[in-house]
Design an enzyme around this catalytic site. Structure first.
Site, PDB file in Angstrom:
ATOM      1  N   CYS A  12      42.084  29.464  41.062  1.00  0.00           N
ATOM      2  CA  CYS A  12      40.882  30.301  41.161  1.00  0.00           C
ATOM      3  C   CYS A  12      39.956  29.942  39.998  1.00  0.00           C
ATOM      4  O   CYS A  12      40.225  28.977  39.275  1.00  0.00           O
ATOM      5  CB  CYS A  12      41.239  31.787  41.191  1.00  0.00           C
ATOM      6  SG  CYS A  12      42.026  32.395  39.687  1.00  0.00           S
ATOM      7  N   ASN A  15      41.805  31.447  36.389  1.00  0.00           N
ATOM      8  CA  ASN A  15      43.272  31.425  36.310  1.00  0.00           C
ATOM      9  C   ASN A  15      43.829  32.628  35.531  1.00  0.00           C
ATOM     10  O   ASN A  15      44.843  32.503  34.841  1.00  0.00           O
ATOM     11  CB  ASN A  15      43.763  30.084  35.700  1.00  0.00           C
ATOM     12  CG  ASN A  15      45.255  29.814  35.819  1.00  0.00           C
ATOM     13  OD1 ASN A  15      45.839  29.117  34.987  1.00  0.00           O
ATOM     14  ND2 ASN A  15      45.896  30.343  36.841  1.00  0.00           N
ATOM     15  N   CYS A  17      43.292  36.064  37.184  1.00  0.00           N
ATOM     16  CA  CYS A  17      43.413  37.193  38.136  1.00  0.00           C
ATOM     17  C   CYS A  17      44.168  36.787  39.405  1.00  0.00           C
ATOM     18  O   CYS A  17      45.342  37.110  39.571  1.00  0.00           O
ATOM     19  CB  CYS A  17      42.032  37.734  38.524  1.00  0.00           C
ATOM     20  SG  CYS A  17      41.072  38.378  37.145  1.00  0.00           S
ATOM     21  N   ARG A  18      43.472  36.091  40.309  1.00  0.00           N
ATOM     22  CA  ARG A  18      44.052  35.817  41.619  1.00  0.00           C
ATOM     23  C   ARG A  18      45.147  34.759  41.609  1.00  0.00           C
ATOM     24  O   ARG A  18      46.210  34.961  42.215  1.00  0.00           O
ATOM     25  CB  ARG A  18      42.941  35.414  42.608  1.00  0.00           C
ATOM     26  CG  ARG A  18      41.976  36.536  42.923  1.00  0.00           C
ATOM     27  CD  ARG A  18      40.749  36.028  43.644  1.00  0.00           C
ATOM     28  NE  ARG A  18      39.909  35.209  42.770  1.00  0.00           N
ATOM     29  CZ  ARG A  18      38.816  34.570  43.170  1.00  0.00           C
ATOM     30  NH1 ARG A  18      38.461  34.627  44.438  1.00  0.00           N
ATOM     31  NH2 ARG A  18      38.108  33.864  42.305  1.00  0.00           N
ATOM     32  N   SER A  19      44.890  33.624  40.946  1.00  0.00           N
ATOM     33  CA  SER A  19      45.872  32.533  41.056  1.00  0.00           C
ATOM     34  C   SER A  19      47.200  32.808  40.343  1.00  0.00           C
ATOM     35  O   SER A  19      48.249  32.420  40.880  1.00  0.00           O
ATOM     36  CB  SER A  19      45.264  31.181  40.645  1.00  0.00           C
ATOM     37  OG  SER A  19      44.767  31.206  39.342  1.00  0.00           O
ATOM     38  N   ASP A 127      37.237  37.793  44.576  1.00  0.00           N
ATOM     39  CA  ASP A 127      37.355  37.870  43.117  1.00  0.00           C
ATOM     40  C   ASP A 127      37.261  39.333  42.659  1.00  0.00           C
ATOM     41  O   ASP A 127      36.219  39.962  42.809  1.00  0.00           O
ATOM     42  CB  ASP A 127      36.198  37.048  42.517  1.00  0.00           C
ATOM     43  CG  ASP A 127      36.259  36.956  41.002  1.00  0.00           C
ATOM     44  OD1 ASP A 127      37.162  37.559  40.390  1.00  0.00           O
ATOM     45  OD2 ASP A 127      35.391  36.264  40.435  1.00  0.00           O
TER      46      ASP A 127
HETATM   47  C1  WE7 Z   1      34.899  35.349  35.786  1.00  0.00           C
HETATM   48  C2  WE7 Z   1      35.553  35.664  36.978  1.00  0.00           C
HETATM   49  C3  WE7 Z   1      36.961  35.734  36.973  1.00  0.00           C
HETATM   50  C4  WE7 Z   1      33.463  35.594  37.353  1.00  0.00           C
HETATM   51  N1  WE7 Z   1      37.630  35.505  35.820  1.00  0.00           N
HETATM   52  N2  WE7 Z   1      35.592  35.111  34.660  1.00  0.00           N
HETATM   53 CL1  WE7 Z   1      32.043  35.016  32.707  1.00  0.00          CL
HETATM   54  C5  WE7 Z   1      32.790  33.523  33.175  1.00  0.00           C
HETATM   55  C6  WE7 Z   1      32.013  32.363  33.207  1.00  0.00           C
HETATM   56  C7  WE7 Z   1      32.594  31.151  33.564  1.00  0.00           C
HETATM   57  C8  WE7 Z   1      33.929  31.095  33.891  1.00  0.00           C
HETATM   58  C9  WE7 Z   1      34.672  32.278  33.860  1.00  0.00           C
HETATM   59 CL2  WE7 Z   1      36.256  32.142  34.263  1.00  0.00          CL
HETATM   60  C10 WE7 Z   1      34.142  33.507  33.493  1.00  0.00           C
HETATM   61  C11 WE7 Z   1      34.935  34.774  33.410  1.00  0.00           C
HETATM   62  C12 WE7 Z   1      36.953  35.199  34.703  1.00  0.00           C
HETATM   63  N3  WE7 Z   1      37.638  36.022  38.079  1.00  0.00           N
HETATM   64  N4  WE7 Z   1      34.647  35.828  37.938  1.00  0.00           N
HETATM   65  N5  WE7 Z   1      33.607  35.328  36.045  1.00  0.00           N
HETATM   66  C13 WE7 Z   1      32.203  35.612  38.070  1.00  0.00           C
HETATM   67  C14 WE7 Z   1      32.141  36.331  39.262  1.00  0.00           C
HETATM   68  C15 WE7 Z   1      30.945  36.384  39.988  1.00  0.00           C
HETATM   69  C16 WE7 Z   1      29.818  35.712  39.561  1.00  0.00           C
HETATM   70  C17 WE7 Z   1      29.879  34.990  38.375  1.00  0.00           C
HETATM   71  C18 WE7 Z   1      31.045  34.943  37.622  1.00  0.00           C
HETATM   72  C19 WE7 Z   1      31.023  34.135  36.349  1.00  0.00           C
END
Ligand code: WE7
Length: 156
Positions: A12, A15, A17-19, A127
């Site tokens: 995901c 890495n 939450c979901r995965s 998500d």
């Molecule tokens: C998430 C996420 C998720 C969104 N887990 N993040 Cl702040 C951000 C920016 C780049 C990569 C990551 Cl992993 C994250 C933090 C962690 N499940 N889902 N962000 C998400 C959801 C909808 C629209 C935009 C984002 C960044």
């Protein structure tokens, strides 16, 4: 002679939450069916953002509630994963798009939506990161449970 192992990588965005939930749930069913020796199972991120971090506290809480062990530290997917894993599962269309973009030319992995194995329908595992409570995580768990059981039954 030991037979060749099968392998599955759950992916995901971050890495956390979901995965890791999908990895823990699939590992649980593989163990339950005494197939641990036959499988290599891991999870990874399309974004190098939470590398080294434990899963989201709501994901940890969800797995505790269902009494399924989960221990994973977030890592980004790397080029070798695309030749080392038989199956790479994305949770939503963004993951699939990112996986196809990240796949090297010599990729041999089958890139699939995990939700495509859901006998009950909803193909996208949404998500839950920006949700307020635990419900989104519970839904992710229920979907992963149905999909992982169906996938394991299909391939073994
Ligand atoms: C998430 C996420 C998720 C969104 N887990 N993040 Cl702040 C951000 C920016 C780049 C990569 C990551 Cl992993 C994250 C933090 C962690 N499940 N889902 N962000 C998400 C959801 C909808 C629209 C935009 C984002 C960044």
């Amino acid at each position: 002679m030991a037979e060749k192992k099968s392998s599955a990588l759950f992916v995901c965005l971050g890495n956390i939450c979901r995965s890791p939930i999908a990895e823990a749930v699939f590992t649980h069913y593989v163990k339950e069916q005494n197939l641990s020796e036959k499988w290599i199972i891991d999870s990874a991120a399309t974004a190098d953002y939470h590398t080294g971090k434990s899963p989201d506290r709501r994901a940890i809480k969800c797995m505790k509630r269902h009494d399924i062990p989960m221990s994973h530290k977030a890592r980004p997917i790397i080029a070798e994963d695309f030749k080392n894993f038989d199956y790479i599962f994305g949770m939503d269309e963004n993951n699939i798009r990112d996986l196809k973009r990240l796949a090297p030319k010599n990729s041999t992995a089958k890139i699939e939506l995990l939700g495509d194995y859901d006998p009950e329908g909803p193909c996208i595992i949404r998500d839950p990161y920006y949700d307020d409570g635990d419900e989104g995580f519970e839904e992710v768990y229920q979907q992963c449970k149905r999909c992982c059981q169906a996938f394991l039954n299909k391939v073994s």
